[in-house]
Design a protein around this motif. Structure first.
Motif, PDB file in Angstrom:
ATOM      1  N   CYS A  18       1.113  -1.107  -0.233  1.00  0.00           N
ATOM      2  CA  CYS A  18       0.109   0.342  -0.207  1.00  0.00           C
ATOM      3  C   CYS A  18       0.806   1.453  -0.090  1.00  0.00           C
ATOM      4  CB  CYS A  18      -0.739  -0.108   0.710  1.00  0.00           C
ATOM      5  SG  CYS A  18      -2.569  -1.134   1.782  1.00  0.00           S
ATOM      6  N   SER A  19       1.763   1.235   0.370  1.00  0.00           N
ATOM      7  CA  SER A  19       3.036   2.664   0.329  1.00  0.00           C
ATOM      8  C   SER A  19       2.968   3.642  -0.942  1.00  0.00           C
ATOM      9  CB  SER A  19       4.299   2.132   0.599  1.00  0.00           C
ATOM     10  OG  SER A  19       4.931   3.546   0.663  1.00  0.00           O
ATOM     11  N   PRO A  20       2.378   4.607  -1.371  1.00  0.00           N
ATOM     12  CA  PRO A  20       2.755   4.990  -2.501  1.00  0.00           C
ATOM     13  C   PRO A  20       3.936   5.729  -3.214  1.00  0.00           C
ATOM     14  CG  PRO A  20       1.633   6.190  -1.234  1.00  0.00           C
ATOM     15  CD  PRO A  20       1.850   4.981  -0.215  1.00  0.00           C
ATOM     16  N   HIS A  21       4.757   5.151  -1.639  1.00  0.00           N
ATOM     17  CA  HIS A  21       5.940   5.999  -2.065  1.00  0.00           C
ATOM     18  C   HIS A  21       7.788   4.732  -2.121  1.00  0.00           C
ATOM     19  CE1 HIS A  21       3.885   9.578  -0.401  1.00  0.00           C
ATOM     20  NE2 HIS A  21       3.403   9.004   0.049  1.00  0.00           N
ATOM     21  N   LEU A  22       6.823   4.261  -2.403  1.00  0.00           N
ATOM     22  CA  LEU A  22       8.213   3.145  -2.577  1.00  0.00           C
ATOM     23  C   LEU A  22       8.911   3.227  -4.341  1.00  0.00           C
ATOM     24  CD1 LEU A  22       6.835  -0.127  -1.586  1.00  0.00           C
ATOM     25  CD2 LEU A  22       8.697   1.173  -0.637  1.00  0.00           C
ATOM     26  N   GLY A  23       8.278   3.604  -4.906  1.00  0.00           N
ATOM     27  CA  GLY A  23       8.954   3.691  -6.392  1.00  0.00           C
ATOM     28  C   GLY A  23      10.678   3.951  -6.773  1.00  0.00           C
ATOM     29  N   PRO A  24      10.963   4.070  -5.345  1.00  0.00           N
ATOM     30  CA  PRO A  24      12.273   4.839  -5.712  1.00  0.00           C
ATOM     31  C   PRO A  24      13.324   3.199  -6.144  1.00  0.00           C
ATOM     32  CG  PRO A  24      12.278   6.655  -4.542  1.00  0.00           C
ATOM     33  CD  PRO A  24      10.546   5.743  -5.079  1.00  0.00           C
ATOM     34  N   TRP A  25      11.938   1.819  -5.933  1.00  0.00           N
ATOM     35  CA  TRP A  25      12.825   0.827  -5.303  1.00  0.00           C
ATOM     36  C   TRP A  25      12.232  -0.268  -5.937  1.00  0.00           C
ATOM     37  CZ3 TRP A  25      12.185   4.558  -1.652  1.00  0.00           C
ATOM     38  CH2 TRP A  25      13.187   5.577  -0.887  1.00  0.00           C
ATOM     39  N   ILE A  26      11.357   0.244  -6.579  1.00  0.00           N
ATOM     40  CA  ILE A  26      10.624  -1.139  -7.080  1.00  0.00           C
ATOM     41  C   ILE A  26      11.291  -1.166  -8.619  1.00  0.00           C
ATOM     42  CG2 ILE A  26       8.268  -1.562  -9.323  1.00  0.00           C
ATOM     43  CD1 ILE A  26       6.691   0.637  -6.680  1.00  0.00           C
ATOM     44  N   GLN A  27      11.979  -2.510  -8.791  1.00  0.00           N
ATOM     45  CA  GLN A  27      12.069  -3.698  -9.863  1.00  0.00           C
ATOM     46  C   GLN A  27      11.578  -4.464 -10.447  1.00  0.00           C
ATOM     47  OE1 GLN A  27      15.697  -2.263  -9.835  1.00  0.00           O
ATOM     48  NE2 GLN A  27      15.560  -0.887  -8.893  1.00  0.00           N
ATOM     49  N   PRO A  28      11.227  -4.746 -12.130  1.00  0.00           N
ATOM     50  CA  PRO A  28      10.740  -5.800 -12.577  1.00  0.00           C
ATOM     51  C   PRO A  28      11.721  -7.243 -12.000  1.00  0.00           C
ATOM     52  CG  PRO A  28      12.425  -4.432 -13.911  1.00  0.00           C
ATOM     53  CD  PRO A  28      12.211  -3.651 -12.750  1.00  0.00           C
ATOM     54  N   VAL A  29      10.592  -7.604 -12.228  1.00  0.00           N
ATOM     55  CA  VAL A  29      10.903  -9.526 -11.874  1.00  0.00           C
ATOM     56  C   VAL A  29      10.389  -9.765 -12.863  1.00  0.00           C
ATOM     57  CG1 VAL A  29      11.939  -8.515  -9.765  1.00  0.00           C
ATOM     58  CG2 VAL A  29      10.198  -9.812 -10.157  1.00  0.00           C
ATOM     59  N   ASP A  30      10.764 -11.091 -13.512  1.00  0.00           N
ATOM     60  CA  ASP A  30       9.689 -12.124 -14.515  1.00  0.00           C
ATOM     61  C   ASP A  30       9.922 -13.673 -13.444  1.00  0.00           C
ATOM     62  OD1 ASP A  30       8.397 -13.093 -16.813  1.00  0.00           O
ATOM     63  OD2 ASP A  30      10.165 -14.037 -17.625  1.00  0.00           O
ATOM     64  N   GLN A  31       8.650 -13.011 -12.336  1.00  0.00           N
ATOM     65  CA  GLN A  31       8.611 -14.493 -11.639  1.00  0.00           C
ATOM     66  C   GLN A  31       6.651 -14.466 -12.045  1.00  0.00           C
ATOM     67  OE1 GLN A  31       9.573 -12.594  -7.917  1.00  0.00           O
ATOM     68  NE2 GLN A  31      11.672 -14.142  -8.134  1.00  0.00           N
ATOM     69  N   SER A  32       6.615 -16.523 -11.964  1.00  0.00           N
ATOM     70  CA  SER A  32       5.273 -16.243 -11.536  1.00  0.00           C
ATOM     71  C   SER A  32       4.094 -15.879 -11.173  1.00  0.00           C
ATOM     72  CB  SER A  32       5.185 -17.971 -12.198  1.00  0.00           C
ATOM     73  OG  SER A  32       5.370 -18.564 -10.971  1.00  0.00           O
ATOM     74  N   TRP A  33       4.180 -15.808  -9.492  1.00  0.00           N
ATOM     75  CA  TRP A  33       3.583 -14.512  -8.487  1.00  0.00           C
ATOM     76  C   TRP A  33       3.746 -13.032  -9.014  1.00  0.00           C
ATOM     77  CZ3 TRP A  33       6.075 -13.280  -4.385  1.00  0.00           C
ATOM     78  CH2 TRP A  33       7.423 -13.382  -3.796  1.00  0.00           C
TER      79      TRP A  33
END
Length: 166
Positions: A18-33
């Motif tokens: 729910c945190s709207p402030h995690l943008g700088p640390w979001i990384q794409p991953v290719d996982q089934s879940w």
């Protein structure tokens, strides 16, 4: 899991989801879940240390809770080849727990909650994490401007060198 330990994992889930402030640390991953994750979120010292303190008398069978569970019963169980060990035997320090339990989603810092340089799982009043995220976004933008400037500078130098030599 004790209730005092469990409350931190519930708060962690709320923070992640729910945190709207995690943008700088979001990384794409290719996982089934999932298709993205957080990585190296700088966590305030107090939050990490209190989490570890509240869990230190509990037990766990795994260091990395992101993967490797036995889901055959429909709920997560310890893998057959694992054994439960005291929390502090698996996570000797707050740093090891905060960084390893979710495979480096969090980065242990020595920053305190009043520093403006670490994210807080627990706070009262207005959300302090917006200013922290802005700080890291601005720092990243400043860091990217230097290489662009250097490339432009080197291009100009090469242009002049080529014209002088020609």
């Amino acid at each position: 899991m004790s209730s005092k330990c469990k409350k931190h994992f519930i708060q962690d889930t709320c923070f992640y989801e729910c945190s709207p402030h995690l943008g700088p640390w979001i990384q794409p991953v290719d996982q089934s879940w999932r298709k993205e994750r957080i990585l190296n979120v700088p966590l305030c010292k107090e939050d990490c240390e209190q989490w570890w303190e509240d869990c230190k008398d509990d037990v766990t069978c795994k260091t990395d809770w992101h993967k490797g569970w036995d889901w055959s019963s429909g709920t997560n169980k310890c893998p057959a080849d694992s054994k439960c060990r005291k929390w502090t035997d698996v996570f000797a320090t707050p740093k090891s727990m905060c960084e390893q339990v979710w495979s480096y989603s969090y980065l242990y810092t020595t920053y305190t909650k009043d520093s403006g340089r670490c994210m807080q799982l627990w706070f009262t009043g207005s959300n302090p994490n917006k200013k922290v995220a802005e700080y890291y976004l601005n720092a990243a933008q400043r860091g990217q401007s230097f290489p662009v400037f250097m490339l432009l500078f080197l291009s100009v130098i090469l242009f002049f060198c080529n014209n002088v030599l020609a």
